[in-house]
Scaffold this motif. Sequence first.
Motif, PDB file in Angstrom:
ATOM      1  N   TYR A 156      40.819 104.007  67.184  1.00  0.00           N
ATOM      2  CA  TYR A 156      39.639 103.575  67.947  1.00  0.00           C
ATOM      3  C   TYR A 156      39.941 103.151  69.386  1.00  0.00           C
ATOM      4  N   LYS A 157      41.220 103.151  69.762  1.00  0.00           N
ATOM      5  CA  LYS A 157      41.620 102.840  71.142  1.00  0.00           C
ATOM      6  C   LYS A 157      41.312 101.393  71.535  1.00  0.00           C
ATOM      7  N   TYR A 158      41.182 100.519  70.553  1.00  0.00           N
ATOM      8  CA  TYR A 158      41.085  99.082  70.835  1.00  0.00           C
ATOM      9  C   TYR A 158      41.647  98.332  69.636  1.00  0.00           C
ATOM     10  N   LYS A 159      41.966  97.078  69.860  1.00  0.00           N
ATOM     11  CA  LYS A 159      42.628  96.276  68.837  1.00  0.00           C
ATOM     12  C   LYS A 159      41.608  95.724  67.844  1.00  0.00           C
ATOM     13  N   SER A 160      41.904  95.833  66.579  1.00  0.00           N
ATOM     14  CA  SER A 160      41.006  95.307  65.554  1.00  0.00           C
ATOM     15  C   SER A 160      41.042  93.789  65.541  1.00  0.00           C
ATOM     16  N   GLU A 161      40.061  93.206  64.847  1.00  0.00           N
ATOM     17  CA  GLU A 161      40.060  91.786  64.560  1.00  0.00           C
ATOM     18  C   GLU A 161      39.716  91.613  63.093  1.00  0.00           C
ATOM     19  N   HIS A 162      39.365  90.411  62.682  1.00  0.00           N
ATOM     20  CA  HIS A 162      39.229  90.135  61.257  1.00  0.00           C
ATOM     21  C   HIS A 162      38.161  90.984  60.579  1.00  0.00           C
ATOM     22  N   ASN A 163      37.070  91.308  61.274  1.00  0.00           N
ATOM     23  CA  ASN A 163      36.025  92.107  60.628  1.00  0.00           C
ATOM     24  C   ASN A 163      36.474  93.532  60.348  1.00  0.00           C
ATOM     25  N   GLY A 164      37.276  94.106  61.233  1.00  0.00           N
ATOM     26  CA  GLY A 164      37.840  95.422  60.975  1.00  0.00           C
ATOM     27  C   GLY A 164      38.708  95.410  59.735  1.00  0.00           C
ATOM     28  N   MET A 165      39.481  94.339  59.573  1.00  0.00           N
ATOM     29  CA  MET A 165      40.331  94.208  58.392  1.00  0.00           C
ATOM     30  C   MET A 165      39.488  94.032  57.131  1.00  0.00           C
ATOM     31  N   LYS A 166      38.406  93.256  57.223  1.00  0.00           N
ATOM     32  CA  LYS A 166      37.541  93.036  56.059  1.00  0.00           C
ATOM     33  C   LYS A 166      36.932  94.349  55.553  1.00  0.00           C
ATOM     34  N   GLY A 167      36.439  95.159  56.496  1.00  0.00           N
ATOM     35  CA  GLY A 167      35.858  96.434  56.095  1.00  0.00           C
ATOM     36  C   GLY A 167      36.883  97.344  55.435  1.00  0.00           C
ATOM     37  N   TYR A 168      38.063  97.401  56.029  1.00  0.00           N
ATOM     38  CA  TYR A 168      39.153  98.237  55.519  1.00  0.00           C
ATOM     39  C   TYR A 168      39.558  97.794  54.108  1.00  0.00           C
ATOM     40  N   ILE A 169      39.767  96.498  53.949  1.00  0.00           N
ATOM     41  CA  ILE A 169      40.198  95.962  52.655  1.00  0.00           C
ATOM     42  C   ILE A 169      39.127  96.175  51.593  1.00  0.00           C
ATOM     43  N   SER A 170      37.856  95.951  51.959  1.00  0.00           N
ATOM     44  CA  SER A 170      36.768  96.119  50.989  1.00  0.00           C
ATOM     45  C   SER A 170      36.774  97.518  50.386  1.00  0.00           C
ATOM     46  N   MET A 171      36.957  98.532  51.234  1.00  0.00           N
ATOM     47  CA  MET A 171      36.947  99.904  50.748  1.00  0.00           C
ATOM     48  C   MET A 171      38.129 100.170  49.820  1.00  0.00           C
ATOM     49  N   TYR A 172      39.269  99.580  50.146  1.00  0.00           N
ATOM     50  CA  TYR A 172      40.438  99.779  49.285  1.00  0.00           C
ATOM     51  C   TYR A 172      40.330  98.994  47.977  1.00  0.00           C
ATOM     52  N   VAL A 173      39.606  97.875  47.981  1.00  0.00           N
ATOM     53  CA  VAL A 173      39.336  97.171  46.720  1.00  0.00           C
ATOM     54  C   VAL A 173      38.478  98.041  45.819  1.00  0.00           C
ATOM     55  N   VAL A 174      37.475  98.689  46.392  1.00  0.00           N
ATOM     56  CA  VAL A 174      36.614  99.600  45.621  1.00  0.00           C
ATOM     57  C   VAL A 174      37.456 100.707  44.989  1.00  0.00           C
ATOM     58  N   LYS A 175      38.347 101.289  45.773  1.00  0.00           N
ATOM     59  CA  LYS A 175      39.213 102.360  45.262  1.00  0.00           C
ATOM     60  C   LYS A 175      40.101 101.844  44.117  1.00  0.00           C
ATOM     61  N   ALA A 176      40.769 100.716  44.347  1.00  0.00           N
ATOM     62  CA  ALA A 176      41.705 100.189  43.357  1.00  0.00           C
ATOM     63  C   ALA A 176      41.013  99.856  42.043  1.00  0.00           C
ATOM     64  N   MET A 177      39.875  99.170  42.120  1.00  0.00           N
ATOM     65  CA  MET A 177      39.203  98.736  40.895  1.00  0.00           C
ATOM     66  C   MET A 177      38.512  99.894  40.179  1.00  0.00           C
ATOM     67  N   THR A 178      38.022 100.878  40.925  1.00  0.00           N
ATOM     68  CA  THR A 178      37.431 102.062  40.288  1.00  0.00           C
ATOM     69  C   THR A 178      38.502 102.837  39.527  1.00  0.00           C
ATOM     70  N   GLU A 179      39.675 102.944  40.122  1.00  0.00           N
ATOM     71  CA  GLU A 179      40.764 103.660  39.448  1.00  0.00           C
ATOM     72  C   GLU A 179      41.252 102.897  38.221  1.00  0.00           C
ATOM     73  N   ARG A 180      41.179 101.581  38.256  1.00  0.00           N
ATOM     74  CA  ARG A 180      41.495 100.800  37.057  1.00  0.00           C
ATOM     75  C   ARG A 180      40.498 101.113  35.943  1.00  0.00           C
ATOM     76  N   LEU A 181      39.219 101.204  36.321  1.00  0.00           N
ATOM     77  CA  LEU A 181      38.175 101.501  35.332  1.00  0.00           C
ATOM     78  C   LEU A 181      38.277 102.924  34.799  1.00  0.00           C
ATOM     79  N   GLY A 182      38.639 103.841  35.687  1.00  0.00           N
ATOM     80  CA  GLY A 182      38.725 105.245  35.309  1.00  0.00           C
ATOM     81  C   GLY A 182      37.385 105.957  35.303  1.00  0.00           C
ATOM     82  N   LYS A 183      36.356 105.338  35.919  1.00  0.00           N
ATOM     83  CA  LYS A 183      35.028 105.956  35.972  1.00  0.00           C
ATOM     84  C   LYS A 183      34.224 105.316  37.096  1.00  0.00           C
ATOM     85  N   PHE A 184      33.094 105.951  37.438  1.00  0.00           N
ATOM     86  CA  PHE A 184      32.201 105.437  38.467  1.00  0.00           C
ATOM     87  C   PHE A 184      30.989 104.793  37.791  1.00  0.00           C
TER      88      PHE A 184
END
Length: 384
Positions: free
Chosen positions: A296-324
């Motif tokens: 993005y050509k600029y430095k992230s801050e805490h909200n950028g990290m929150k969005g990134y982490i949230s999406m990866y939590v969705v991925k991790a927990m969905t894969e634990r479940l094995g279904k959508f």
Amino acid sequence: MNTIRTTLTAVTAALIAFTAPGAHAQSGPVKIAGIMELSGSGATPGTNFNNGVKLAVKEINAAGGILGRQVEYLPVDTQTNPGVAKALAQKAVDDGAYVVLGPVHSGSMLVTMAETRRAEVTNFTGGEAASITQQGNPYVFRSSFTQLTSMPKVARYIKDTVKAKSVALIYTNNDYGKGGHDAMLKALEAQGIKVAVDVSTDPQQVDFSAAVLRVKQSDADALFLYTLEEESARALRELRKQGYAKPVIGETTAVSQKTIELAGDAANGMVGHVGLTVDAPQPRIKAFDERFLREYKYKSEHNGMKGYISMYVVKAMTERLGKFDSKALSESLHGAKLSAAQYPGVLMDLSFDANGDLDRESFLIRVEQGRQQVIGTLPAMSAK
């Protein structure tokens, strides 16, 4: 005839299962809705959160998606208007979103989360107002600390390190600001610290001269500033202009990278508690910082990290479940613990409690030469 009847029965059952609340198609792209503040007073946190999500989605899709399916991320602009946000959330769940990310502003989240609850759809928010997770909504999860977690940490720092006997408060008069203000009053009282003056300011306030003058005249030992990014920068510039020389302490938005950039030299010396910072001395966070800057050509801050982490939590927990299954996803998140060693995208070890509140390490920072310098790491509440 029996064969036809059996086939029709099977088709009908499949349609009912597909349209039932919490049920989602198990093929094709996975719909993730972003209810984001992309304009209006919340554009800074909303845009950063949105960019964090988009970066995570790009990486996840490049690595094969979630359970072999690509992620289709669909962000829309709330204009920082709760009424608009509510209508957009209703449309997102009616259109079959598997997960809703946002809004980031507490005021919007408080009205939209009824829609995701109605549809039994998991909903992550960057909002910090304590009331969000005090309503018993089983589908809401935070990507940030609640104010009831953050403020006691700040109050302890004011007492033990700053050694202040009295504090002046400047806060924003909205759901976010009032929630933090009330939590801070309780935390200061618990530490035996007097509130010398309590100054309410408006969202998007431009002139902070009167507020700063009241703080100076109070002769408080320190100032606690709890305002949004643009307002924080204006307040810091006015404090510098009026020659305020006592400690200034903030929390998250008041010491964000956006605030620092807008305030310039006036931010130097300010100390704050942050749940996340890209300047944390941790390899995974540093690598995220580099990827975000490259994208993005600029430095992230805490909200950028929150969005990134949230999406990866969705991925991790969905894969634990094995279904959508969004309802099952919410059920699995309560009490869940995720290790960054096992799921690098979450960046730091984290957990969720029974209310959907987040727990992990956090940081004390001091602003020096236009950057956050980490001066301390505070343990997760569950580690105490």
